[in-house]
Scaffold this motif. Structure first.
Motif, PDB file in Angstrom:
ATOM      1  N   LEU A  56      -7.425   7.520 -58.733  1.00 57.49           N
ATOM      2  CA  LEU A  56      -6.050   7.384 -59.232  1.00 57.49           C
ATOM      3  C   LEU A  56      -5.943   6.179 -60.167  1.00 57.49           C
ATOM      4  N   SER A  57      -6.496   6.341 -61.340  1.00 57.29           N
ATOM      5  CA  SER A  57      -6.480   5.275 -62.338  1.00 57.29           C
ATOM      6  C   SER A  57      -5.186   5.311 -63.146  1.00 57.29           C
ATOM      7  N   THR A  58      -4.924   4.222 -63.847  1.00 55.97           N
ATOM      8  CA  THR A  58      -3.757   4.166 -64.728  1.00 55.97           C
ATOM      9  C   THR A  58      -3.860   5.225 -65.819  1.00 55.97           C
ATOM     10  N   ASP A  59      -5.059   5.415 -66.358  1.00 52.07           N
ATOM     11  CA  ASP A  59      -5.259   6.419 -67.409  1.00 52.07           C
ATOM     12  C   ASP A  59      -4.939   7.819 -66.894  1.00 52.07           C
ATOM     13  N   LEU A  60      -5.327   8.120 -65.657  1.00 51.37           N
ATOM     14  CA  LEU A  60      -5.041   9.440 -65.085  1.00 51.37           C
ATOM     15  C   LEU A  60      -3.546   9.653 -64.946  1.00 51.37           C
ATOM     16  N   ILE A  61      -2.845   8.666 -64.419  1.00 52.76           N
ATOM     17  CA  ILE A  61      -1.401   8.806 -64.206  1.00 52.76           C
ATOM     18  C   ILE A  61      -0.665   8.943 -65.539  1.00 52.76           C
ATOM     19  N   LEU A  62      -1.033   8.098 -66.512  1.00 45.93           N
ATOM     20  CA  LEU A  62      -0.365   8.168 -67.819  1.00 45.93           C
ATOM     21  C   LEU A  62      -0.657   9.487 -68.525  1.00 45.93           C
ATOM     22  N   SER A  63      -1.886   9.981 -68.393  1.00 43.69           N
ATOM     23  CA  SER A  63      -2.233  11.279 -68.989  1.00 43.69           C
ATOM     24  C   SER A  63      -1.448  12.399 -68.328  1.00 43.69           C
ATOM     25  N   PHE A  64      -1.243  12.292 -67.029  1.00 43.98           N
ATOM     26  CA  PHE A  64      -0.444  13.280 -66.304  1.00 43.98           C
ATOM     27  C   PHE A  64       0.998  13.277 -66.803  1.00 43.98           C
ATOM     28  N   LEU A  65       1.553  12.106 -67.008  1.00 43.03           N
ATOM     29  CA  LEU A  65       2.934  12.001 -67.489  1.00 43.03           C
ATOM     30  C   LEU A  65       3.070  12.567 -68.904  1.00 43.03           C
ATOM     31  N   GLU A  66       2.070  12.329 -69.731  1.00 41.99           N
ATOM     32  CA  GLU A  66       2.079  12.903 -71.078  1.00 41.99           C
ATOM     33  C   GLU A  66       1.975  14.418 -71.012  1.00 41.99           C
ATOM     34  N   ILE A  76      12.409  13.711 -70.150  1.00 46.83           N
ATOM     35  CA  ILE A  76      12.035  12.369 -69.709  1.00 46.83           C
ATOM     36  C   ILE A  76      12.545  12.131 -68.288  1.00 46.83           C
ATOM     37  N   ARG A  77      13.695  12.663 -68.006  1.00 45.62           N
ATOM     38  CA  ARG A  77      14.254  12.503 -66.655  1.00 45.62           C
ATOM     39  C   ARG A  77      13.349  13.140 -65.608  1.00 45.62           C
ATOM     40  N   THR A  78      12.867  14.350 -65.880  1.00 49.69           N
ATOM     41  CA  THR A  78      11.966  15.020 -64.944  1.00 49.69           C
ATOM     42  C   THR A  78      10.648  14.266 -64.840  1.00 49.69           C
ATOM     43  N   ARG A  79      10.157  13.791 -65.990  1.00 42.07           N
ATOM     44  CA  ARG A  79       8.930  12.996 -66.012  1.00 42.07           C
ATOM     45  C   ARG A  79       9.067  11.771 -65.121  1.00 42.07           C
ATOM     46  N   ASN A  80      10.205  11.087 -65.210  1.00 40.87           N
ATOM     47  CA  ASN A  80      10.430   9.907 -64.391  1.00 40.87           C
ATOM     48  C   ASN A  80      10.556  10.250 -62.910  1.00 40.87           C
ATOM     49  N   GLN A  81      11.122  11.410 -62.610  1.00 35.00           N
ATOM     50  CA  GLN A  81      11.221  11.840 -61.213  1.00 35.00           C
ATOM     51  C   GLN A  81       9.840  12.095 -60.616  1.00 35.00           C
ATOM     52  N   ARG A  82       8.944  12.704 -61.413  1.00 35.42           N
ATOM     53  CA  ARG A  82       7.569  12.933 -60.937  1.00 35.42           C
ATOM     54  C   ARG A  82       6.861  11.596 -60.704  1.00 35.42           C
ATOM     55  N   LEU A  83       7.091  10.637 -61.588  1.00 37.29           N
ATOM     56  CA  LEU A  83       6.486   9.322 -61.422  1.00 37.29           C
ATOM     57  C   LEU A  83       7.021   8.637 -60.166  1.00 37.29           C
ATOM     58  N   ALA A  84       8.304   8.824 -59.893  1.00 40.90           N
ATOM     59  CA  ALA A  84       8.907   8.227 -58.696  1.00 40.90           C
ATOM     60  C   ALA A  84       8.245   8.748 -57.422  1.00 40.90           C
ATOM     61  N   VAL A  85       7.848  10.028 -57.436  1.00 38.45           N
ATOM     62  CA  VAL A  85       7.146  10.601 -56.286  1.00 38.45           C
ATOM     63  C   VAL A  85       5.801   9.907 -56.093  1.00 38.45           C
ATOM     64  N   LEU A  86       5.068   9.714 -57.180  1.00 32.90           N
ATOM     65  CA  LEU A  86       3.771   9.037 -57.102  1.00 32.90           C
ATOM     66  C   LEU A  86       3.937   7.585 -56.638  1.00 32.90           C
ATOM     67  N   PRO A 111       5.710   1.690 -65.746  1.00 35.03           N
ATOM     68  CA  PRO A 111       7.175   1.672 -65.903  1.00 35.03           C
ATOM     69  C   PRO A 111       7.765   3.066 -66.111  1.00 35.03           C
ATOM     70  N   GLN A 112       9.008   3.182 -65.748  1.00 35.83           N
ATOM     71  CA  GLN A 112       9.768   4.383 -66.073  1.00 35.83           C
ATOM     72  C   GLN A 112      10.001   4.422 -67.575  1.00 35.83           C
ATOM     73  N   LYS A 113      10.083   5.604 -68.119  1.00 40.11           N
ATOM     74  CA  LYS A 113      10.302   5.751 -69.553  1.00 40.11           C
ATOM     75  C   LYS A 113      11.791   5.783 -69.843  1.00 40.11           C
ATOM     76  N   ARG A 114      12.197   5.018 -70.812  1.00 42.81           N
ATOM     77  CA  ARG A 114      13.614   4.981 -71.160  1.00 42.81           C
ATOM     78  C   ARG A 114      14.039   6.288 -71.803  1.00 42.81           C
ATOM     79  N   ALA A 115      15.196   6.742 -71.424  1.00 45.04           N
ATOM     80  CA  ALA A 115      15.712   8.004 -71.961  1.00 45.04           C
ATOM     81  C   ALA A 115      17.133   7.799 -72.473  1.00 45.04           C
TER      82      ALA A 115
END
Length: 339
Positions: A56-66, A76-86, A111-115
C-alpha cells in the motif's frame, strides 16, 4: 503481512465492535475495497490474495484515485469518499497493528482533493405545489407517494431516513417525528398538523399489508416490504420529472432537493441556523451555513401564501376518499365508460 488478514479484522471486528458502524456504511466500504482490490491486483501484477500490506504505497493509492476519476469517471466528491474509506482502514492499522504505523501514516497524509462546491438545489414554492399536485391520487400507491413527498419536504429527512421510519416514529398528538439519522442518532422534529393528518390517512386507508418481517415500517412497496432509499429516490424523480423542464432537472438531486427546500423554507420563516441544523440532523454547523449563500429576497413575498396552501389543503373529504378508493376501481371505470 497479508492485506487480506487486515481486511478481515477491519470488517469483522473494527467497524462493528470499535466504531459501531451501520450496515449501510459497511456495505459502502465493501464496495470501495472491491474496486480497490481489482485495481491493485492489476497495478501490482499479482493475484488479489497475494497483495501484502506493505504494497500500500503512496503511488498505488494516488494511481487508484486517478483511476476513479479518469477511467470510472467518478466525481471528485466520490473520489474523496473512496479515499476516506482507505483512511478509515489506515486508522485501524495504527490501532491494531502499531508496528505498521508508517504504512498507515502514508495513507492518512494523502490530502482530499478540493472540489467546486455547488449551491444547494432547491424547489421554489410554485414548484413544490406543482410536484404535490402532480400525484394522481386515483392511481394505486398515489396517496402513499403524496404522503412521502409531503413528509420529505416538511421534515427535511433524507431518503434513507424516510424509508426507515416505523409506525411509532410519529407522535400524532404533539405533531412530532422521531428520525433515526446518521451515526445512529435520533432527532425529534416538529411537523405540520396537516402532514400528520396525511400520514394517518395513508396508514388507515392506503398502506399495503406488509409481510411479517416489515410490519413495523411506515412506507411499504409493492413487494410488501419497506421502501428502500432507492425506491424513494425513484418516487421523487418521477414526480419532479412530470413538472420540471430538463434544464431545471439538471440543477436538482431528486430526493435531496426536498431537504434543501425544507431548509430554505425554514430560513425564510426566520428560524435560526441552530434550529435548522438540528431539524436536518447536520453534525456540523458548516453544513447548514450553505443556505446563507442563497439570495432569497425575491422569494419571501410568496412565502406567506405558500404556508396557507400547505396547511389548508384538505385530504380527508368524502369526495377524495371516493376518488382514491382503488378497491372500487371497476365500478369507477364502468361509470366512466357510460359517460
Amino acid at each position: 503481512m497479508k492485506l487480506s488478514t487486515c481486511i478481515r479484522t477491519f470488517f469483522s471486528h473494527y467497524l462493528f465492535e470499535v466504531k459501531n458502524s451501520s450496515l449501510l456504511t459497511v456495505k459502502s466500504y465493501k464496495e470501495t475495497f472491491k474496486i480497490f482490490f481489482s485495481f491493485a491486483a492489476q497495478y501490482l501484477g499479482v493475484k488479489i490474495g497475494r497483495i501484502e500490506l506493505e504494497d500500500l504505497s503512496t503511488d498505488l493509492i494516488l494511481s487508484f484515485l486517478e483511476y476513479l476519476e479518469d477511467e470510472r469517471e467518478n466525481s471528485i466528491r466520490t473520489r474523496n469518499q473512496r479515499l476516506a474509506v482507505l483512511k478509515s482502514f489506515a486508522k485501524m492499522i495504527r490501532l491494531k497493528y502499531p508496528e505498521h504505523r508508517d504504512i498507515a501514516d502514508r495513507i492518512l497524509n494523502i490530502p482530499q482533493k478540493r472540489a467546486v462546491k455547488s449551491l444547494a438545489g432547491f424547489l421554489s414554492h410554485d414548484e413544490i405545489i406543482q410536484v404535490f399536485d402532480s400525484v394522481n391520487l386515483s392511481k394505486k400507491d398515489g396517496f402513499r407517494d403524496h404522503a412521502i413527498l409531503r413528509l420529505m419536504y416538511d421534515s427535511g429527512a433524507r431518503a434513507g431516513e424516510v424509508g426507515n421510519l416505523e409506525l411509532d416514529s410519529m407522535d400524532s398528538r404533539e405533531s412530532l417525528l422521531y428520525i433515526l439519522g446518521k451515526g445512529g442518532a435520533y432527532r425529534r422534529v416538529q411537523i405540520w398538523p396537516r402532514t400528520v393528518q396525511i400520514i394517518e390517512h395513508y396508514v388507515k386507508n392506503h398502506r399495503l399489508t406488509p409481510s411479517a418481517l416489515f410490519s413495523k415500517y411506515l412506507f411499504i412497496n409493492q413487494r410488501r416490504e419497506k421502501l428502500t432509499r432507492q425506491g424513494i429516490y425513484k418516487i421523487c424523480k418521477k414526480y419532479i420529472s412530470l413538472v420540471l423542464p430538463e434544464n431545471r432537472l439538471k440543477q436538482l438531486e431528486p430526493a435531496h432537493c426536498f431537504r434543501h427546500s425544507c431548509a430554505v423554507h425554514m430560513l425564510m420563516d426566520g428560524k435560526p441556523l441552530s434550529h435548522i441544523k438540528n431539524h436536518l440532523g447536520h453534525e456540523n454547523i458548516n453544513s447548514t451555513m450553505i443556505y446563507l449563500k442563497l439570495d432569497l429576497s425575491r422569494k419571501k413575498e410568496v412565502h406567506k401564501g405558500f404556508i396557507e396552501y400547505t396547511r389548508k389543503t384538505l385530504v380527508n373529504s368524502p369526495d377524495i376518499d371516493d376518488l382514491i378508493d382503488w378497491d372500487n376501481k371497476d365500478e369507477v371505470l364502468k361509470w366512466m365508460d357510460n359517460l
